[in-house]
Design a protein around this motif. Structure first.
Motif, short mmCIF file in Angstrom:
data_model
loop_
_atom_site.label_atom_id
_atom_site.label_comp_id
_atom_site.label_asym_id
_atom_site.label_seq_id
_atom_site.Cartn_x
_atom_site.Cartn_y
_atom_site.Cartn_z
N LEU A 111 -35.29 87.59 -1.89
CA LEU A 111 -36.66 87.88 -1.56
C LEU A 111 -36.21 87.99 -0.38
O LEU A 111 -37.30 88.45 0.43
CB LEU A 111 -37.46 86.60 -1.66
N TYR A 112 -35.72 86.82 0.47
CA TYR A 112 -35.76 86.92 1.79
C TYR A 112 -35.30 88.39 2.46
O TYR A 112 -35.81 89.38 3.48
CB TYR A 112 -34.76 85.85 2.49
N SER A 121 -34.88 91.27 0.80
CA SER A 121 -36.41 92.32 0.60
C SER A 121 -37.25 92.07 1.48
O SER A 121 -38.39 93.61 1.51
CB SER A 121 -36.88 91.86 -1.11
N SER A 122 -38.12 90.69 2.20
CA SER A 122 -39.12 90.65 3.26
C SER A 122 -38.27 91.54 4.40
O SER A 122 -39.13 92.58 5.21
CB SER A 122 -39.13 89.34 3.30
N GLU A 157 -42.51 95.03 -6.48
CA GLU A 157 -42.51 93.09 -7.57
C GLU A 157 -41.48 94.16 -8.50
O GLU A 157 -40.93 93.12 -8.88
CB GLU A 157 -43.68 92.95 -7.09
N LEU A 176 -38.26 94.44 -8.20
CA LEU A 176 -37.23 93.15 -7.28
C LEU A 176 -37.25 91.90 -8.45
O LEU A 176 -36.24 91.58 -8.50
CB LEU A 176 -37.41 92.99 -6.42
N LEU A 222 -43.49 86.60 -9.45
CA LEU A 222 -41.61 85.90 -8.85
C LEU A 222 -41.87 84.54 -9.02
O LEU A 222 -40.40 84.00 -9.07
CB LEU A 222 -41.71 86.64 -7.02
#
Length: 212
Positions: A55-56, A58-59, A70, A73, A101
């Motif tokens: 997730l980091y 993707s951010s 999402e 993901l 998530l």
């Protein structure tokens, strides 16, 4: 070092330094995309930490104007998990409801706990029979074929005859009452036997004389 041209204005000079160290957004985006698509869960760290790392990344891609939906993901994270999570993958594909998530992180962490607990129980069940087998083998090893009990041993000093109880065992301090020597009893003493035979003979002669 002479790589920056001289400027009379400090602002222009700092802008010139900044232009020398500009990084390409395309290069960073490509590096992050390669890292994101090739990530695989190896089981070393916890699954929660692994999902948070994805997730980091993707951010960071979102900051570079590369948006990741999402649902994609979630599917990508599930597919990157190891084969131990196949049951969870099948359950997600079979149900109609979709996870967000937060649901994904909670369910994956719970599934990892179940897998580790079953692994520990399997190892314990496999280890216990081998311990019982070794302990029984050690108990059997104490008895050998050639060993004889104490009570079957014969007394060598008694002429090869076995007596019926403790009195038939020769002791170190025992001695003959007739010759007063140690190492044998009176019944085995050859002097006592000779004396007995002589006594019997003399008593027989006396009886014959009296009869005449």
């Amino acid at each position: 070092m002479g790589a920056i041209p001289d400027h009379d204005n400090a602002k222009n000079f700092l802008d010139a330094i900044g232009q020398r160290f500009v990084e390409s957004d395309k290069a960073e985006t490509g590096d992050l995309m390669d890292k994101f698509m090739n990530m695989k869960y190896d089981g070393v760290c916890g699954v929660r930490e692994y999902i948070m790392k994805m997730l980091y990344i993707s951010s960071k891609l979102e900051a570079l104007k590369v948006s990741i939906a999402e649902p994609f993901l979630i599917y990508h994270i599930l597919n990157s998990l190891s084969s131990q999570f196949n049951q969870l993958k099948v359950a997600y594909n079979a149900q109609r409801d979709k996870w967000d998530l937060n649901d994904l992180i909670a369910v994956c962490a719970q599934e990892e706990y179940r897998i580790r607990r079953e692994t520990v129980e399997t190892v314990q069940l496999t280890h216990q029979p081998s311990q019982n087998k070794r302990s029984s083998h050690n108990r059997k090893g104490k008895f050998h074929k050639g060993n004889k009990p104490h009570y079957n041993q014969q007394n060598k000093g008694s002429g090869g005859q076995t007596s019926g109880g403790p009195k038939g065992i020769m002791k170190k301090n025992d001695k003959c009452k007739f010759c007063k020597k140690k190492g044998h009893w009176q019944k085995d003493c050859f002097k006592f036997k000779a004396w007995s035979e002589k006594k019997k003979t003399s008593s027989g002669i006396n009886k014959e004389t009296e009869a005449k």
